[in-house]
Motif scaffolding. Structure first.
Motif, PDB file in Angstrom:
ATOM      1  N   ILE A   1      48.854  30.342  46.468  1.00  0.00           N
ATOM      2  CA  ILE A   1      49.027  31.660  45.858  1.00  0.00           C
ATOM      3  C   ILE A   1      47.689  32.126  45.283  1.00  0.00           C
ATOM      4  O   ILE A   1      46.971  31.365  44.638  1.00  0.00           O
ATOM      5  CB  ILE A   1      50.091  31.613  44.747  1.00  0.00           C
ATOM      6  N   ILE A   2      47.361  33.400  45.524  1.00  0.00           N
ATOM      7  CA  ILE A   2      46.074  33.937  45.089  1.00  0.00           C
ATOM      8  C   ILE A   2      46.073  34.186  43.584  1.00  0.00           C
ATOM      9  O   ILE A   2      47.020  34.754  43.043  1.00  0.00           O
ATOM     10  CB  ILE A   2      45.768  35.255  45.831  1.00  0.00           C
ATOM     11  N   ASN A   3      45.022  33.734  42.919  1.00  0.00           N
ATOM     12  CA  ASN A   3      44.806  34.064  41.511  1.00  0.00           C
ATOM     13  C   ASN A   3      44.204  35.465  41.477  1.00  0.00           C
ATOM     14  O   ASN A   3      43.030  35.665  41.762  1.00  0.00           O
ATOM     15  CB  ASN A   3      43.851  33.045  40.882  1.00  0.00           C
ATOM     16  N   GLU A   4      45.019  36.469  41.113  1.00  0.00           N
ATOM     17  CA  GLU A   4      44.577  37.847  41.238  1.00  0.00           C
ATOM     18  C   GLU A   4      43.467  38.196  40.255  1.00  0.00           C
ATOM     19  O   GLU A   4      42.632  39.048  40.532  1.00  0.00           O
ATOM     20  CB  GLU A   4      45.771  38.789  41.064  1.00  0.00           C
ATOM     21  N   GLY A   5      43.470  37.546  39.081  1.00  0.00           N
ATOM     22  CA  GLY A   5      42.386  37.774  38.142  1.00  0.00           C
ATOM     23  C   GLY A   5      41.048  37.334  38.718  1.00  0.00           C
ATOM     24  O   GLY A   5      40.044  38.052  38.632  1.00  0.00           O
ATOM     25  N   GLU A   6      41.036  36.158  39.321  1.00  0.00           N
ATOM     26  CA  GLU A   6      39.811  35.664  39.948  1.00  0.00           C
ATOM     27  C   GLU A   6      39.462  36.502  41.165  1.00  0.00           C
ATOM     28  O   GLU A   6      38.292  36.777  41.440  1.00  0.00           O
ATOM     29  CB  GLU A   6      39.986  34.188  40.344  1.00  0.00           C
ATOM     30  N   ARG A   7      40.491  36.900  41.913  1.00  0.00           N
ATOM     31  CA  ARG A   7      40.249  37.718  43.099  1.00  0.00           C
ATOM     32  C   ARG A   7      39.627  39.057  42.704  1.00  0.00           C
ATOM     33  O   ARG A   7      38.752  39.574  43.409  1.00  0.00           O
ATOM     34  CB  ARG A   7      41.570  37.951  43.847  1.00  0.00           C
ATOM     35  N   MET A   8      40.036  39.616  41.584  1.00  0.00           N
ATOM     36  CA  MET A   8      39.457  40.864  41.112  1.00  0.00           C
ATOM     37  C   MET A   8      37.958  40.714  40.874  1.00  0.00           C
ATOM     38  O   MET A   8      37.165  41.571  41.271  1.00  0.00           O
ATOM     39  CB  MET A   8      40.154  41.301  39.825  1.00  0.00           C
ATOM     40  N   ARG A   9      37.559  39.598  40.293  1.00  0.00           N
ATOM     41  CA  ARG A   9      36.142  39.361  40.030  1.00  0.00           C
ATOM     42  C   ARG A   9      35.379  39.156  41.339  1.00  0.00           C
ATOM     43  O   ARG A   9      34.229  39.600  41.463  1.00  0.00           O
ATOM     44  CB  ARG A   9      35.979  38.163  39.099  1.00  0.00           C
TER      45      ARG A   9
ATOM     46  N   LEU B   1      38.151  46.777  50.063  1.00  0.00           N
ATOM     47  CA  LEU B   1      38.069  46.021  48.816  1.00  0.00           C
ATOM     48  C   LEU B   1      38.594  46.842  47.638  1.00  0.00           C
ATOM     49  O   LEU B   1      39.321  46.332  46.774  1.00  0.00           O
ATOM     50  CB  LEU B   1      36.618  45.598  48.551  1.00  0.00           C
ATOM     51  N   LEU B   2      38.238  48.114  47.596  1.00  0.00           N
ATOM     52  CA  LEU B   2      38.683  48.972  46.499  1.00  0.00           C
ATOM     53  C   LEU B   2      40.198  49.206  46.562  1.00  0.00           C
ATOM     54  O   LEU B   2      40.859  49.319  45.522  1.00  0.00           O
ATOM     55  CB  LEU B   2      37.935  50.309  46.546  1.00  0.00           C
ATOM     56  N   THR B   3      40.735  49.255  47.767  1.00  0.00           N
ATOM     57  CA  THR B   3      42.192  49.395  47.911  1.00  0.00           C
ATOM     58  C   THR B   3      42.899  48.149  47.390  1.00  0.00           C
ATOM     59  O   THR B   3      43.930  48.232  46.711  1.00  0.00           O
ATOM     60  CB  THR B   3      42.553  49.636  49.389  1.00  0.00           C
ATOM     61  N   GLU B   4      42.334  46.993  47.691  1.00  0.00           N
ATOM     62  CA  GLU B   4      42.907  45.737  47.183  1.00  0.00           C
ATOM     63  C   GLU B   4      42.795  45.684  45.659  1.00  0.00           C
ATOM     64  O   GLU B   4      43.728  45.249  44.968  1.00  0.00           O
ATOM     65  CB  GLU B   4      42.197  44.543  47.812  1.00  0.00           C
ATOM     66  N   LEU B   5      41.666  46.124  45.139  1.00  0.00           N
ATOM     67  CA  LEU B   5      41.472  46.166  43.687  1.00  0.00           C
ATOM     68  C   LEU B   5      42.497  47.089  43.033  1.00  0.00           C
ATOM     69  O   LEU B   5      43.078  46.750  41.986  1.00  0.00           O
ATOM     70  CB  LEU B   5      40.058  46.656  43.381  1.00  0.00           C
ATOM     71  N   ARG B   6      42.743  48.225  43.659  1.00  0.00           N
ATOM     72  CA  ARG B   6      43.733  49.167  43.127  1.00  0.00           C
ATOM     73  C   ARG B   6      45.114  48.517  43.034  1.00  0.00           C
ATOM     74  O   ARG B   6      45.835  48.695  42.049  1.00  0.00           O
ATOM     75  CB  ARG B   6      43.800  50.393  44.028  1.00  0.00           C
ATOM     76  N   ASP B   7      45.470  47.755  44.048  1.00  0.00           N
ATOM     77  CA  ASP B   7      46.776  47.084  44.045  1.00  0.00           C
ATOM     78  C   ASP B   7      46.870  46.053  42.922  1.00  0.00           C
ATOM     79  O   ASP B   7      47.930  45.867  42.316  1.00  0.00           O
ATOM     80  CB  ASP B   7      47.026  46.410  45.393  1.00  0.00           C
ATOM     81  N   ILE B   8      45.754  45.387  42.626  1.00  0.00           N
ATOM     82  CA  ILE B   8      45.750  44.363  41.575  1.00  0.00           C
ATOM     83  C   ILE B   8      45.907  45.006  40.196  1.00  0.00           C
ATOM     84  O   ILE B   8      46.703  44.553  39.368  1.00  0.00           O
ATOM     85  CB  ILE B   8      44.455  43.532  41.635  1.00  0.00           C
ATOM     86  N   VAL B   9      45.147  46.069  39.941  1.00  0.00           N
ATOM     87  CA  VAL B   9      45.141  46.646  38.594  1.00  0.00           C
ATOM     88  C   VAL B   9      46.364  47.519  38.330  1.00  0.00           C
ATOM     89  O   VAL B   9      46.477  48.119  37.249  1.00  0.00           O
ATOM     90  CB  VAL B   9      43.853  47.461  38.335  1.00  0.00           C
ATOM     91  N   GLU B  10      47.282  47.608  39.282  1.00  0.00           N
ATOM     92  CA  GLU B  10      48.562  48.245  38.990  1.00  0.00           C
ATOM     93  C   GLU B  10      49.313  47.484  37.896  1.00  0.00           C
ATOM     94  O   GLU B  10      50.112  48.051  37.170  1.00  0.00           O
ATOM     95  CB  GLU B  10      49.425  48.309  40.252  1.00  0.00           C
ATOM     96  N   GLN B  11      49.017  46.185  37.790  1.00  0.00           N
ATOM     97  CA  GLN B  11      49.622  45.360  36.746  1.00  0.00           C
ATOM     98  C   GLN B  11      48.837  45.554  35.446  1.00  0.00           C
ATOM     99  O   GLN B  11      47.605  45.440  35.432  1.00  0.00           O
ATOM    100  CB  GLN B  11      49.616  43.895  37.159  1.00  0.00           C
TER     101      GLN B  11
ATOM    102  N   ASP C   1      48.297  43.892  32.715  1.00  0.00           N
ATOM    103  CA  ASP C   1      47.410  42.839  32.210  1.00  0.00           C
ATOM    104  C   ASP C   1      46.082  42.828  32.953  1.00  0.00           C
ATOM    105  O   ASP C   1      45.012  42.651  32.354  1.00  0.00           O
ATOM    106  CB  ASP C   1      48.087  41.474  32.329  1.00  0.00           C
ATOM    107  N   TYR C   2      46.132  43.019  34.259  1.00  0.00           N
ATOM    108  CA  TYR C   2      44.892  43.038  35.038  1.00  0.00           C
ATOM    109  C   TYR C   2      44.107  44.321  34.780  1.00  0.00           C
ATOM    110  O   TYR C   2      42.875  44.323  34.844  1.00  0.00           O
ATOM    111  CB  TYR C   2      45.193  42.873  36.522  1.00  0.00           C
ATOM    112  N   ALA C   3      44.820  45.400  34.475  1.00  0.00           N
ATOM    113  CA  ALA C   3      44.136  46.640  34.117  1.00  0.00           C
ATOM    114  C   ALA C   3      43.331  46.442  32.832  1.00  0.00           C
ATOM    115  O   ALA C   3      42.176  46.869  32.719  1.00  0.00           O
ATOM    116  CB  ALA C   3      45.147  47.769  33.949  1.00  0.00           C
ATOM    117  N   LYS C   4      43.929  45.772  31.851  1.00  0.00           N
ATOM    118  CA  LYS C   4      43.226  45.505  30.593  1.00  0.00           C
ATOM    119  C   LYS C   4      42.023  44.595  30.833  1.00  0.00           C
ATOM    120  O   LYS C   4      40.952  44.782  30.248  1.00  0.00           O
ATOM    121  CB  LYS C   4      44.181  44.858  29.597  1.00  0.00           C
ATOM    122  N   SER C   5      42.208  43.598  31.690  1.00  0.00           N
ATOM    123  CA  SER C   5      41.103  42.688  32.006  1.00  0.00           C
ATOM    124  C   SER C   5      39.965  43.441  32.681  1.00  0.00           C
ATOM    125  O   SER C   5      38.790  43.204  32.397  1.00  0.00           O
ATOM    126  CB  SER C   5      41.604  41.559  32.914  1.00  0.00           C
TER     127      SER C   5
END
Length: 363
Positions: free
Chosen positions: A47-55, A92-102, A104-108
């Motif tokens: 399972i992908i760690n989305e916080g790390e994936r965002m970085r 990459l930006l589309t993937e980032l957008r999907d992550i920060v929909e959450q 907690d990840y938006a705050k990060s």
């Protein structure tokens, strides 16, 4: 990386990614059974760690942008991004957008200085492809949608002003302008102070007025109509606010005419706007002043819609429009006029005048 100050946002993010992890110090705690099970699942199923994936995404984006931020000997910025690189950055930006929909990840994302990066990249009209800039603006929309802390962070960065400059740059296409309107709408809507500031700013109101122009794309007009309705029909609206948007409301009146506006969604949105303004009764004079023009369009339109064959798909499709027209005509027939709202009382916070001893104050 370039020494050009217009690229400072890129250096800020690179430094943040290198020296921070977007978290705060916490005391170590024993891992719960639930956390252990999750960790085992991650190890087993990858399972992908989305916080790390965002970085990781931000690192790849900053590396790509670093190559085009460098200046040559002649001082001109290099903007040689081929189609494959552009597609990769948008992906990459589309993937980032999907992550920060959450949330907690938006705050990060905010904590690692991601917002200046998005605004800075979106502003680089001469160096960054418009598709990439539009993807950055799209991420801003996702981050700020119904997220007050992110809205405030963007307001603190004067994001509305930055995005307005992009909007009024005539070298930018209609698609990018539409995304800019959506982003500004997400930043402002639901934030009481931001709604009021936007309403009282002549340049900000011009964003909507210009976007409702007859020569603009359907997508841009649709987004401006949505934003206009959100502001003038907001829980925080007022008579003054509705009146400030009278020019935009007059444009919306044009959209209810099927001969002038063939887009069904835009026409329905305009009808909904006019009806809601009349129902809330904050200020109706603008619409009532155009009563005859609206009725000249609405009465024959109602007759035509009622004449459609019962049970037909067309009759069913236009059922909502017919109902809205009927309700709008009823409200127009009431002959409503504005009742002036009282000005809010002025609070005197300066204390007594220097020469007032207070001898006459009640004891």
């Amino acid at each position: 990386m370039s020494d050009n100050p217009s690229w400072a946002w890129l250096g800020l993010l690179k430094w943040t990614l290198a020296y921070t992890d977007g978290t705060t110090d916490t005391k170590p705690q024993e891992m719960s059974a639930e956390d252990k099970a999750f960790l085992e699942d991650v190890m087993k199923n990858g399972i992908i760690n989305e916080g790390e994936r965002m970085r990781e995404i931000l690192k790849e984006l900053t590396d790509a942008l670093d190559t085009i931020s460098r200046t040559g000997d002649d001082g001109e910025e290099s903007a040689d991004i081929d189609e494959e690189q552009e597609d990769r950055m948008i992906e990459l930006l589309t993937e980032l957008r999907d992550i920060v929909e959450q949330i907690d990840y938006a705050k990060s994302f905010v904590s690692i200085k991601g917002l200046p990066f998005l605004l800075g990249c979106a502003s680089q009209g001469k160096s960054v492809p418009e598709g990439v800039r539009g993807a950055c603006v799209g991420v801003v929309s996702t981050l700020s949608q119904n997220n007050p802390p992110v809205q405030q962070a963007l307001l603190d960065l004067e994001a509305v002003r930055v995005l307005a400059e992009i909007y009024f740059d005539d070298s930018n296409g209609s698609s990018l302008k539409g995304k800019v309107v959506q982003a500004i709408s997400c930043i402002v809507r639901g934030h009481v102070a931001a709604e009021e500031a936007f309403t009282n700013d002549d340049v900000c109101r011009m964003i909507i007025e210009r976007g409702l122009g007859s020569g603009e794309s359907a997508s841009l007009r649709r987004r401006c109509l949505f934003f206009l309705r959100a502001l003038v029909c907001s829980d925080h609206t007022s008579q003054k606010r509705v009146r400030l948007f009278e020019e935009s409301i007059k444009s919306a009146i044009t959209f209810v005419d099927v001969e002038q506006e063939t887009d069904d969604d835009i026409r329905q949105s305009a009808l909904d706007l006019l009806l809601q303004i009349l129902l809330q009764k904050k200020s109706v004079n603008c619409i009532m002043g155009e009563k005859n023009r609206i009725l000249a369009v609405g009465v024959p339109r109602v007759a035509n819609l009622r004449a459609l064959p019962d049970g037909s798909e067309e009759k069913e499709f236009y059922e909502v429009e017919l109902e809205t027209w009927e309700n709008l005509i009823v409200e127009l027939a009431k002959g409503l006029v504005d009742v002036e709202e009282a000005e809010p009382p002025v609070l005197l916070l300066g204390g007594r005048p220097p020469d007032d001893t207070g001898a006459n104050l009640p004891q």
